[in-house]
Scaffold this motif. Structure first.
Motif, short mmCIF file in Angstrom:
data_model
loop_
_atom_site.label_atom_id
_atom_site.label_comp_id
_atom_site.label_asym_id
_atom_site.label_seq_id
_atom_site.Cartn_x
_atom_site.Cartn_y
_atom_site.Cartn_z
N LEU A 29 15.17 -40.49 36.54
CA LEU A 29 16.05 -40.93 37.61
C LEU A 29 16.91 -42.13 37.19
O LEU A 29 17.49 -42.81 38.03
CB LEU A 29 15.23 -41.28 38.87
N LEU A 30 16.99 -42.36 35.88
CA LEU A 30 17.84 -43.42 35.36
C LEU A 30 19.15 -42.84 34.85
O LEU A 30 19.15 -41.92 34.03
CB LEU A 30 17.12 -44.17 34.23
N ALA A 31 20.25 -43.40 35.31
CA ALA A 31 21.57 -42.85 34.99
C ALA A 31 21.84 -42.82 33.50
O ALA A 31 22.49 -41.89 33.00
CB ALA A 31 22.64 -43.65 35.72
N GLU A 32 21.34 -43.83 32.77
CA GLU A 32 21.65 -43.91 31.33
C GLU A 32 21.04 -42.78 30.52
O GLU A 32 21.39 -42.61 29.36
CB GLU A 32 21.23 -45.27 30.78
N LYS A 33 20.12 -42.02 31.12
CA LYS A 33 19.49 -40.92 30.41
C LYS A 33 20.32 -39.64 30.46
O LYS A 33 19.95 -38.65 29.83
CB LYS A 33 18.11 -40.65 31.00
N TYR A 34 21.41 -39.64 31.20
CA TYR A 34 22.19 -38.42 31.40
C TYR A 34 23.45 -38.42 30.56
O TYR A 34 24.10 -39.45 30.36
CB TYR A 34 22.49 -38.24 32.89
N ASP A 35 23.79 -37.22 30.05
CA ASP A 35 24.88 -37.07 29.10
C ASP A 35 26.19 -36.62 29.74
O ASP A 35 27.26 -36.89 29.19
CB ASP A 35 24.47 -36.04 28.03
N PHE A 36 26.10 -35.91 30.83
CA PHE A 36 27.29 -35.32 31.44
C PHE A 36 27.29 -35.62 32.94
O PHE A 36 26.25 -35.57 33.58
CB PHE A 36 27.32 -33.80 31.21
N TRP A 37 28.49 -35.86 33.47
CA TRP A 37 28.63 -36.26 34.87
C TRP A 37 29.78 -35.53 35.55
O TRP A 37 30.81 -35.25 34.93
CB TRP A 37 28.90 -37.76 34.96
N GLN A 59 31.96 -29.18 25.35
CA GLN A 59 31.87 -30.04 26.52
C GLN A 59 31.25 -29.31 27.69
O GLN A 59 31.26 -28.09 27.76
CB GLN A 59 33.25 -30.54 26.95
N VAL A 60 30.68 -30.09 28.59
CA VAL A 60 30.07 -29.56 29.81
C VAL A 60 30.86 -30.10 31.00
O VAL A 60 31.15 -31.29 31.07
CB VAL A 60 28.61 -29.99 29.92
N GLN A 61 31.22 -29.21 31.89
CA GLN A 61 31.92 -29.61 33.12
C GLN A 61 30.99 -29.44 34.31
O GLN A 61 30.32 -28.40 34.43
CB GLN A 61 33.19 -28.81 33.34
N LEU A 62 30.96 -30.43 35.17
CA LEU A 62 30.16 -30.39 36.39
C LEU A 62 31.07 -30.69 37.57
O LEU A 62 31.79 -31.69 37.56
CB LEU A 62 29.04 -31.43 36.32
N VAL A 63 31.04 -29.82 38.57
CA VAL A 63 31.91 -29.99 39.73
C VAL A 63 31.07 -29.93 41.01
O VAL A 63 30.47 -28.89 41.31
CB VAL A 63 33.01 -28.92 39.78
N GLU A 64 31.06 -31.04 41.74
CA GLU A 64 30.30 -31.13 42.97
C GLU A 64 31.13 -30.65 44.16
O GLU A 64 32.37 -30.76 44.15
CB GLU A 64 29.85 -32.56 43.25
N SER A 65 30.43 -30.19 45.18
CA SER A 65 31.06 -29.81 46.45
C SER A 65 30.04 -29.91 47.56
O SER A 65 28.84 -30.04 47.30
CB SER A 65 31.64 -28.39 46.37
N GLY A 66 30.52 -29.85 48.79
CA GLY A 66 29.61 -29.83 49.93
C GLY A 66 29.48 -31.14 50.68
O GLY A 66 28.79 -31.20 51.70
N GLY A 67 30.10 -32.18 50.18
CA GLY A 67 30.03 -33.45 50.88
C GLY A 67 30.81 -33.40 52.19
O GLY A 67 31.52 -32.44 52.48
N GLY A 68 30.65 -34.44 53.00
CA GLY A 68 31.37 -34.50 54.27
C GLY A 68 30.81 -35.58 55.16
O GLY A 68 30.05 -36.44 54.71
N SER A 69 31.20 -35.52 56.41
CA SER A 69 30.75 -36.49 57.40
C SER A 69 29.80 -35.82 58.37
O SER A 69 30.06 -34.70 58.84
CB SER A 69 31.95 -37.07 58.14
N VAL A 70 28.71 -36.51 58.69
CA VAL A 70 27.71 -35.95 59.58
C VAL A 70 27.06 -37.08 60.36
O VAL A 70 27.06 -38.24 59.90
CB VAL A 70 26.65 -35.16 58.77
N GLN A 71 26.55 -36.76 61.53
CA GLN A 71 25.84 -37.78 62.30
C GLN A 71 24.41 -37.91 61.81
O GLN A 71 23.85 -36.99 61.21
CB GLN A 71 25.84 -37.40 63.78
N ALA A 72 23.83 -39.05 62.08
CA ALA A 72 22.44 -39.29 61.70
C ALA A 72 21.54 -38.19 62.27
O ALA A 72 21.71 -37.76 63.40
CB ALA A 72 21.99 -40.66 62.21
N GLY A 73 20.61 -37.75 61.43
CA GLY A 73 19.73 -36.66 61.80
C GLY A 73 20.23 -35.30 61.37
O GLY A 73 19.49 -34.31 61.43
#
Length: 126
Positions: free
Chosen positions: A108-116, A1-15
């Motif tokens: 750029l089509l989601a169905e082409k990707y195997d791991f999320w 299995q492949v594990q993918l872990v995202e980080s870095g999101g948050g709240s920001v003002q436009a620009g």
């Protein structure tokens, strides 16, 4: 299995800017192509950017010139640098990987990707 872990999101003002990261582990292969997708409430998941094993990239028209996808093969980490953020960029952002080593017309089509990954929230206020 492949594990993918995202980080870095948050709240920001436009620009403003944010940098998302995605750490891959498990049976991850550096030859996999990877991508960033996003999904806003009530909308379908859309492809934002993709990068293949050679470093070739593809972007959605809505983010061209503002977002940059990159990767560090030594760290098995994918990045998305997001500049000049707009309120319409608000969404949950997902990292994905596919066994395909090269970009195709459907990268750029989601169905082409195997791991999320599970996603990281980005909120841009006016």
């Amino acid at each position: 299995q492949v594990q993918l872990v995202e980080s870095g999101g948050g709240s920001v003002q436009a620009g403003g800017s944010l940098r998302l990261s995605c750490a891959a582990s498990g049976y991850f292969d550096s030859q996999y192509s990877m991508g960033w997708f996003r999904q806003a409430p009530g909308k379908e998941r859309e492809g934002v950017a993709a990068i293949d094993s050679d470093g070739s990239t593809r972007y959605a028209d809505s983010v061209k010139g503002r977002f940059t996808i990159s990767k560090d093969n030594a760290k098995n980490t994918l990045y998305l640098q997001m500049n000049s953020l707009k309120p319409e960029d608000t969404a949950m952002y997902y990292c994905a990987a596919t066994r395909e080593p090269q970009l195709t017309s459907s990268s750029l089509l989601a169905e082409k990707y195997d791991f999320w990954g599970r996603g990281t929230q980005v909120t841009v206020s006016p």
